[in-house]
Design a protein around this motif. Structure first.
Motif, PDB file in Angstrom:
ATOM      1  N   GLY A 172     -25.996  -0.483   8.423  1.00  0.00           N
ATOM      2  CA  GLY A 172     -25.209  -0.346   7.189  1.00  0.00           C
ATOM      3  C   GLY A 172     -25.568   0.936   6.451  1.00  0.00           C
ATOM      4  N   LEU A 173     -26.862   1.219   6.415  1.00  0.00           N
ATOM      5  CA  LEU A 173     -27.346   2.407   5.703  1.00  0.00           C
ATOM      6  C   LEU A 173     -26.935   3.686   6.423  1.00  0.00           C
ATOM      7  CD1 LEU A 173     -30.965   1.092   4.966  1.00  0.00           C
ATOM      8  CD2 LEU A 173     -29.006   1.061   3.432  1.00  0.00           C
ATOM      9  N   THR A 174     -27.076   3.694   7.746  1.00  0.00           N
ATOM     10  CA  THR A 174     -26.742   4.925   8.466  1.00  0.00           C
ATOM     11  C   THR A 174     -25.234   5.185   8.441  1.00  0.00           C
ATOM     12  OG1 THR A 174     -26.685   3.765  10.599  1.00  0.00           O
ATOM     13  CG2 THR A 174     -28.760   4.845  10.003  1.00  0.00           C
ATOM     14  N   ALA A 175     -24.437   4.120   8.561  1.00  0.00           N
ATOM     15  CA  ALA A 175     -22.980   4.308   8.504  1.00  0.00           C
ATOM     16  C   ALA A 175     -22.591   4.883   7.142  1.00  0.00           C
ATOM     17  CB  ALA A 175     -22.258   2.989   8.755  1.00  0.00           C
ATOM     18  N   ALA A 176     -23.179   4.337   6.076  1.00  0.00           N
ATOM     19  CA  ALA A 176     -22.863   4.829   4.727  1.00  0.00           C
ATOM     20  C   ALA A 176     -23.271   6.293   4.578  1.00  0.00           C
ATOM     21  CB  ALA A 176     -23.565   3.970   3.677  1.00  0.00           C
ATOM     22  N   GLY A 177     -24.305   6.694   5.306  1.00  0.00           N
ATOM     23  CA  GLY A 177     -24.735   8.090   5.247  1.00  0.00           C
ATOM     24  C   GLY A 177     -23.815   9.025   6.016  1.00  0.00           C
ATOM     25  N   TYR A 223       0.838  -1.195   0.000  1.00  0.00           N
ATOM     26  CA  TYR A 223       0.000   0.000   0.000  1.00  0.00           C
ATOM     27  C   TYR A 223       0.874   1.247   0.000  1.00  0.00           C
ATOM     28  CZ  TYR A 223      -3.796  -3.161   1.375  1.00  0.00           C
ATOM     29  OH  TYR A 223      -4.709  -4.175   1.411  1.00  0.00           O
ATOM     30  N   GLY A 224       0.367   2.314  -0.637  1.00  0.00           N
ATOM     31  CA  GLY A 224       1.083   3.587  -0.649  1.00  0.00           C
ATOM     32  C   GLY A 224       0.970   4.278   0.704  1.00  0.00           C
ATOM     33  N   PRO A 225       1.795   5.322   0.919  1.00  0.00           N
ATOM     34  CA  PRO A 225       1.808   6.009   2.214  1.00  0.00           C
ATOM     35  C   PRO A 225       0.433   6.575   2.607  1.00  0.00           C
ATOM     36  CG  PRO A 225       3.581   6.822   0.783  1.00  0.00           C
ATOM     37  CD  PRO A 225       2.779   5.861  -0.031  1.00  0.00           C
ATOM     38  N   ALA A 226      -0.306   7.126   1.653  1.00  0.00           N
ATOM     39  CA  ALA A 226      -1.621   7.707   1.977  1.00  0.00           C
ATOM     40  C   ALA A 226      -2.588   6.601   2.393  1.00  0.00           C
ATOM     41  CB  ALA A 226      -2.172   8.469   0.768  1.00  0.00           C
ATOM     42  N   GLN A 227      -2.465   5.443   1.748  1.00  0.00           N
ATOM     43  CA  GLN A 227      -3.346   4.316   2.100  1.00  0.00           C
ATOM     44  C   GLN A 227      -3.007   3.791   3.489  1.00  0.00           C
ATOM     45  OE1 GLN A 227      -2.485   1.820  -1.375  1.00  0.00           O
ATOM     46  NE2 GLN A 227      -4.584   2.162  -2.080  1.00  0.00           N
ATOM     47  N   VAL A 228      -1.718   3.663   3.764  1.00  0.00           N
ATOM     48  CA  VAL A 228      -1.288   3.185   5.081  1.00  0.00           C
ATOM     49  C   VAL A 228      -1.761   4.155   6.152  1.00  0.00           C
ATOM     50  CG1 VAL A 228       0.742   2.721   6.541  1.00  0.00           C
ATOM     51  CG2 VAL A 228       0.689   1.908   4.167  1.00  0.00           C
ATOM     52  N   GLU A 229      -1.661   5.454   5.857  1.00  0.00           N
ATOM     53  CA  GLU A 229      -2.073   6.474   6.831  1.00  0.00           C
ATOM     54  C   GLU A 229      -3.570   6.395   7.097  1.00  0.00           C
ATOM     55  OE1 GLU A 229      -3.667   9.950   8.493  1.00  0.00           O
ATOM     56  OE2 GLU A 229      -3.956   9.602   6.344  1.00  0.00           O
ATOM     57  N   LEU A 230      -4.354   6.257   6.033  1.00  0.00           N
ATOM     58  CA  LEU A 230      -5.816   6.204   6.211  1.00  0.00           C
ATOM     59  C   LEU A 230      -6.228   4.950   6.992  1.00  0.00           C
ATOM     60  CD1 LEU A 230      -8.628   7.350   5.736  1.00  0.00           C
ATOM     61  CD2 LEU A 230      -8.668   6.220   3.491  1.00  0.00           C
ATOM     62  N   LEU A 231      -5.629   3.802   6.651  1.00  0.00           N
ATOM     63  CA  LEU A 231      -5.960   2.567   7.377  1.00  0.00           C
ATOM     64  C   LEU A 231      -5.613   2.703   8.851  1.00  0.00           C
ATOM     65  CD1 LEU A 231      -4.755  -0.191   4.856  1.00  0.00           C
ATOM     66  CD2 LEU A 231      -7.112   0.254   5.556  1.00  0.00           C
ATOM     67  N   ALA A 232      -4.465   3.324   9.142  1.00  0.00           N
ATOM     68  CA  ALA A 232      -4.034   3.483  10.535  1.00  0.00           C
ATOM     69  C   ALA A 232      -4.994   4.419  11.279  1.00  0.00           C
ATOM     70  CB  ALA A 232      -2.610   4.031  10.584  1.00  0.00           C
ATOM     71  N   ARG A 233      -5.417   5.498  10.603  1.00  0.00           N
ATOM     72  CA  ARG A 233      -6.307   6.472  11.246  1.00  0.00           C
ATOM     73  C   ARG A 233      -7.677   5.845  11.501  1.00  0.00           C
ATOM     74  NH1 ARG A 233      -8.823  10.921   8.475  1.00  0.00           N
ATOM     75  NH2 ARG A 233      -7.437  10.506   6.717  1.00  0.00           N
ATOM     76  N   VAL A 234      -8.181   5.126  10.514  1.00  0.00           N
ATOM     77  CA  VAL A 234      -9.492   4.480  10.672  1.00  0.00           C
ATOM     78  C   VAL A 234      -9.436   3.452  11.799  1.00  0.00           C
ATOM     79  CG1 VAL A 234     -11.043   2.831   9.541  1.00  0.00           C
ATOM     80  CG2 VAL A 234     -10.337   4.903   8.330  1.00  0.00           C
ATOM     81  N   TYR A 242     -14.769  10.828   6.773  1.00  0.00           N
ATOM     82  CA  TYR A 242     -13.611  10.454   5.955  1.00  0.00           C
ATOM     83  C   TYR A 242     -13.905  10.818   4.502  1.00  0.00           C
ATOM     84  CZ  TYR A 242     -12.621   7.562  10.055  1.00  0.00           C
ATOM     85  OH  TYR A 242     -12.399   7.121  11.332  1.00  0.00           O
ATOM     86  N   PRO A 243     -13.692  12.082   4.130  1.00  0.00           N
ATOM     87  CA  PRO A 243     -14.027  12.503   2.758  1.00  0.00           C
ATOM     88  C   PRO A 243     -13.248  11.725   1.704  1.00  0.00           C
ATOM     89  CG  PRO A 243     -13.507  14.396   4.169  1.00  0.00           C
ATOM     90  CD  PRO A 243     -13.172  13.170   4.953  1.00  0.00           C
ATOM     91  N   GLU A 244     -12.119  11.133   2.111  1.00  0.00           N
ATOM     92  CA  GLU A 244     -11.298  10.430   1.125  1.00  0.00           C
ATOM     93  C   GLU A 244     -11.755   8.988   0.884  1.00  0.00           C
ATOM     94  OE1 GLU A 244     -10.831  11.028   4.401  1.00  0.00           O
ATOM     95  OE2 GLU A 244      -8.666  11.053   4.718  1.00  0.00           O
ATOM     96  N   LEU A 245     -12.795   8.538   1.601  1.00  0.00           N
ATOM     97  CA  LEU A 245     -13.270   7.162   1.396  1.00  0.00           C
ATOM     98  C   LEU A 245     -13.801   6.981  -0.024  1.00  0.00           C
ATOM     99  CD1 LEU A 245     -15.505   5.843   4.330  1.00  0.00           C
ATOM    100  CD2 LEU A 245     -13.201   5.135   3.696  1.00  0.00           C
ATOM    101  N   PRO A 246     -13.324   5.960  -0.734  1.00  0.00           N
ATOM    102  CA  PRO A 246     -13.844   5.720  -2.086  1.00  0.00           C
ATOM    103  C   PRO A 246     -15.350   5.403  -2.043  1.00  0.00           C
ATOM    104  CG  PRO A 246     -11.889   4.370  -1.671  1.00  0.00           C
ATOM    105  CD  PRO A 246     -12.263   5.005  -0.365  1.00  0.00           C
ATOM    106  N   GLU A 247     -16.059   5.854  -3.055  1.00  0.00           N
ATOM    107  CA  GLU A 247     -17.510   5.591  -3.150  1.00  0.00           C
ATOM    108  C   GLU A 247     -17.789   4.084  -3.135  1.00  0.00           C
ATOM    109  OE1 GLU A 247     -20.322   7.132  -2.804  1.00  0.00           O
ATOM    110  OE2 GLU A 247     -21.471   5.361  -3.469  1.00  0.00           O
TER     111      GLU A 247
END
Ligand SMILES: [Fe+2]
Length: 217
Positions: free
Chosen positions: A103-108, A10-21, A114-119
């Motif tokens: 599931g629906l409320t979390a997706a909302g 994984y790239g640095p941004a991916q590693v960072e996001l996974l760690a933060r989440v 996390y604005p960077e979460l892929p759709e």
């Protein structure tokens, strides 16, 4: 981040996001819902492995696994209130479909956190309780991983899906077995079965019959 994400390259941004989440998830769940936290981490690992096996994106699979039960820390009343606040409409009284709402409320909610979460990840989270006749590879991976992660006690349906995986079944076959077992379980336990679930079930049956007639399975 754990060795496994380094292994995936994984790239640095991916590693960072996974760690933060993962950090946020631990903060949200470890005190109030330690078993839910263990389940979420286990789904993340299982989804990542399934993604590698079935040629899907392991980073997205892991993210979806970590976050899929984000709203399960809320109690039933809070889940209902959040669903109403978001204007979720499933065509039935929301209290009847309480197990489907998180599931629906979390997706909302998650895109604001996390604005960077892929759709694609948001979508998989939205569909992980309801399922659909139109599942992407990632959607199916999260749905299946949620059912078979190793900490989950084996019901006959779960045991069947695990055996199918061991025998090298395709991802749509694993999803279909997981979905149908879920429907059976609702009936066996004599609970309310959401009409949308019956519709999805019938849609998949008809599509599989059509595919079989075309010799695609
Ligand atoms: Fe789950």
């Amino acid at each position: 981040m754990s060795d496994s994400s380094l292994r995936q390259g994984y790239g640095p941004a991916q590693v960072e996001l996974l760690a933060r989440v993962e950090r946020d998830l631990r903060a949200r769940m470890s005190a109030a819902k330690p078993r839910r936290l263990a389940h979420s981490l286990s789904v993340a690992r299982t989804a990542e492995e399934l993604a590698l096996l079935y040629g899907e994106d392991p980073f997205e699979a892991r993210l979806a696994g970590l976050l899929h039960d984000w709203d399960k820390v809320l109690d039933g009343e809070e889940q209902l209130a959040e669903a109403m606040r978001q204007g979720i409409d499933l065509g039935v009284e929301l209290s009847l479909v309480l197990p489907l709402l998180h599931g629906l409320t979390a997706a909302g909610r998650l895109p604001r956190l996390y604005p960077e979460l892929p759709e694609s990840v948001i979508r998989a989270i939205r569909l992980h309780t309801l399922g659909s006749a139109r599942m992407t590879g990632l959607d199916m991976i999260l749905f299946v991983a949620d059912g078979i992660e190793p900490l989950r006690k084996a019901s006959p349906g779960i045991a069947r899906v695990r055996e199918m995986l061991a025998r090298g079944a395709s991802l749509p076959e694993l999803y279909w077995e997981s979905f149908a077992s879920g429907v059976s379980f609702v009936i066996e336990t004599r609970r309310y079965l959401y009409p949308g679930t019956i519709e999805t079930y019938n849609q998949i049956v008809l599509e599989r019959a059509r595919d079989a007639a075309r010799g695609q399975r």
